[in-house]
Design an enzyme around this catalytic site. Structure first.
Site, PDB file in Angstrom:
ATOM      1  N   LYS A   1       0.163   4.201  -2.646  1.00 53.10           N
ATOM      2  CA  LYS A   1      -0.830   4.992  -2.534  1.00 53.10           C
ATOM      3  C   LYS A   1      -0.244   6.309  -2.636  1.00 53.10           C
ATOM      4  O   LYS A   1      -0.832   7.622  -2.555  1.00 53.10           O
ATOM      5  CB  LYS A   1      -2.124   4.366  -1.355  1.00 53.10           C
ATOM      6  CG  LYS A   1      -2.854   3.252  -1.505  1.00 53.10           C
ATOM      7  CD  LYS A   1      -3.604   2.804  -0.190  1.00 53.10           C
ATOM      8  CE  LYS A   1      -3.838   1.469  -0.917  1.00 53.10           C
ATOM      9  NZ  LYS A   1      -4.652   0.448   0.619  1.00 53.10           N
TER      10      LYS A   1
ATOM     11  N   SER B   1       0.913  -1.452   0.245  1.00 54.35           N
ATOM     12  CA  SER B   1       0.110   0.039  -0.137  1.00 54.35           C
ATOM     13  C   SER B   1       0.746   0.691   0.065  1.00 54.35           C
ATOM     14  O   SER B   1       0.617   2.147  -0.427  1.00 54.35           O
ATOM     15  CB  SER B   1      -1.221   0.280   1.067  1.00 54.35           C
ATOM     16  OG  SER B   1      -2.253  -1.102   1.019  1.00 54.35           O
TER      17      SER B   1
ATOM     18  N   SER C   1      -5.605   3.585   4.706  1.00 53.29           N
ATOM     19  CA  SER C   1      -5.568   3.228   3.485  1.00 53.29           C
ATOM     20  C   SER C   1      -6.471   2.383   2.812  1.00 53.29           C
ATOM     21  O   SER C   1      -6.755   1.375   2.724  1.00 53.29           O
ATOM     22  CB  SER C   1      -4.398   1.762   3.588  1.00 53.29           C
ATOM     23  OG  SER C   1      -3.656   1.392   2.976  1.00 53.29           O
TER      24      SER C   1
END
Length: 369
Positions: free
Chosen positions: A59, A56, A111
């Site tokens: 991101k 993640s 997230s």
């Protein structure tokens, strides 16, 4: 007129700075890097250029593209595809209308994979086009060993990877954006565009509460990538970026890396744009650098700094002094670490005879034929 450059070499000796003993710490990450944010100097690395799954922390790219789209105040209609995205979530529903700015907070703090898809569809038109935007931006930043295949970092694509070094470059770029820096450092955020009970989000980045100098970052985890973490910290004007990939001990590793750097390095202002370059000022007038040059230095490295100044030789015939007249370059040992254009803000006024004598004096002084 054929131009040449006048080179002046100046060795600058700085006084020593206090240094603390090295605090040994074995970083357990498979890939890691510690970078100074302003200069990009790498202070520590471990397999930093090896491509790996990144989960993640992907991101960060999704967030900066959302911010740079100029659409943060627009409402996004949540699709069925976004709603059904697996993994961590901010629990948006199909048909929800939510501002892009709120989705970006949900993306970074919680997230949210659903938020990532909703952002991608709104900013890029569809997922495929948004991924194209991600890879285009990566090339612009200089992320040479990175390929993005989705906006969230899930393990649903084999061709989705980056490196610790590339993610540090991305974070360095993103932290220059005030909106990103604010979002990244936010501990708690209440989503106001969506009227729902669970609309206050706490940041998953524990370092914001664990470490007093923390300024932001992004967490990540998938079964294949394991734990990934990007974090930033600042103390006494020294700004740091740490990236770890596949690291079971990431919180401790990041704090240890930061502490070691804060103990060993100081952000030194080698060139101050508010102060003129005295040697040149005697010859030309008031000469100032266009920008400061700040660089992280350890004890002993100040004695290894050298400054070279190059000046355009067409000054004698110039009428427009708004353009730079040359450059000041800073080197550590033999490595160029920074440079700044030189601006002539108050040129001397001379008669024709004085002007000729002035130029002859310069050539004689600098051994120019």
């Amino acid at each position: 007129m054929k131009t040449f450059r006048i080179l002046l070499s100046v060795i600058v000796l700085f006084t020593g700075i206090a240094s603390f003993p090295y605090m040994g710490h074995a970083v357990s990450a498979r890939g890691a890097i510690l970078m100074e944010q302003e200069s990009g100097r790498v202070l520590f690395e471990k397999n930093a250029h090896t491509p790996m799954r990144i989960a993640s922390i992907t991101k960060i790219m999704t967030a900066i593209l959302a911010i740079e789209s100029g659409k943060l105040d627009e409402y996004v209609t949540v699709s069925e595809k976004a709603y059904r995205t697996e993994g961590s979530s901010i629990y948006i529903q199909p048909g929800d209308k939510i501002k892009l700015i709120d989705l970006t907070y949900g993306l970074m703090l919680r997230s949210g994979n659903d938020a990532a898809v909703a952002i991608a569809e709104h900013v890029g038109g569809d997922l495929e086009n948004f991924v194209t935007l991600m890879n285009k931006k990566a090339k612009q930043i200089g992320m040479k060993n990175t390929t993005f295949a989705n906006p969230h970092g899930l393990d649903d694509h084999e061709n989705h990877y980056s490196t610790a070094y590339d993610m540090a470059l991305l974070t360095r770029y993103a932290m220059n954006n005030k909106d990103y820096a604010k979002i990244s450092s936010t501990k708690s955020y209440t989503c106001k565009s969506l009227d729902r009970a669970m609309n206050t989000w706490l940041n998953k980045n524990k370092l914001l509460n664990m470490y007093p100098y923390s300024t932001g970052g992004k967490t990540g985890y998938t079964k294949r990538a394991k734990r990934t973490l990007v974090s930033t910290a600042e103390k006494e004007k020294l700004k740091l970026i740490a990236v770890t990939i596949n690291d079971r001990n990431d919180w401790q590793d990041h704090m240890a890396l930061f502490n070691q750097a804060f103990n060993q390095y100081e952000a030194v202002k080698i060139i101050d744009k508010e102060k003129q370059i005295n040697y040149l000022s005697v010859i030309f007038g008031k000469v100032v650098p266009k920008r400061d040059i700040i660089y992280p230095l350890k004890k002993g490295e100040r004695q290894e700094i050298s400054i070279s100044i190059s000046v355009d030789s067409d000054l004698k015939e110039r009428e427009d002094f708004k353009k730079p007249i040359g450059k000041v370059k800073i080197s550590l040992k033999d490595e160029l670490i920074g440079e700044s254009p030189l601006i002539l803000v108050e040129p001397f006024e001379t008669s024709e005879k004085e002007d000729k004598d002035w130029w002859e004096k310069i050539k004689s002084k600098l051994n120019i034929n």
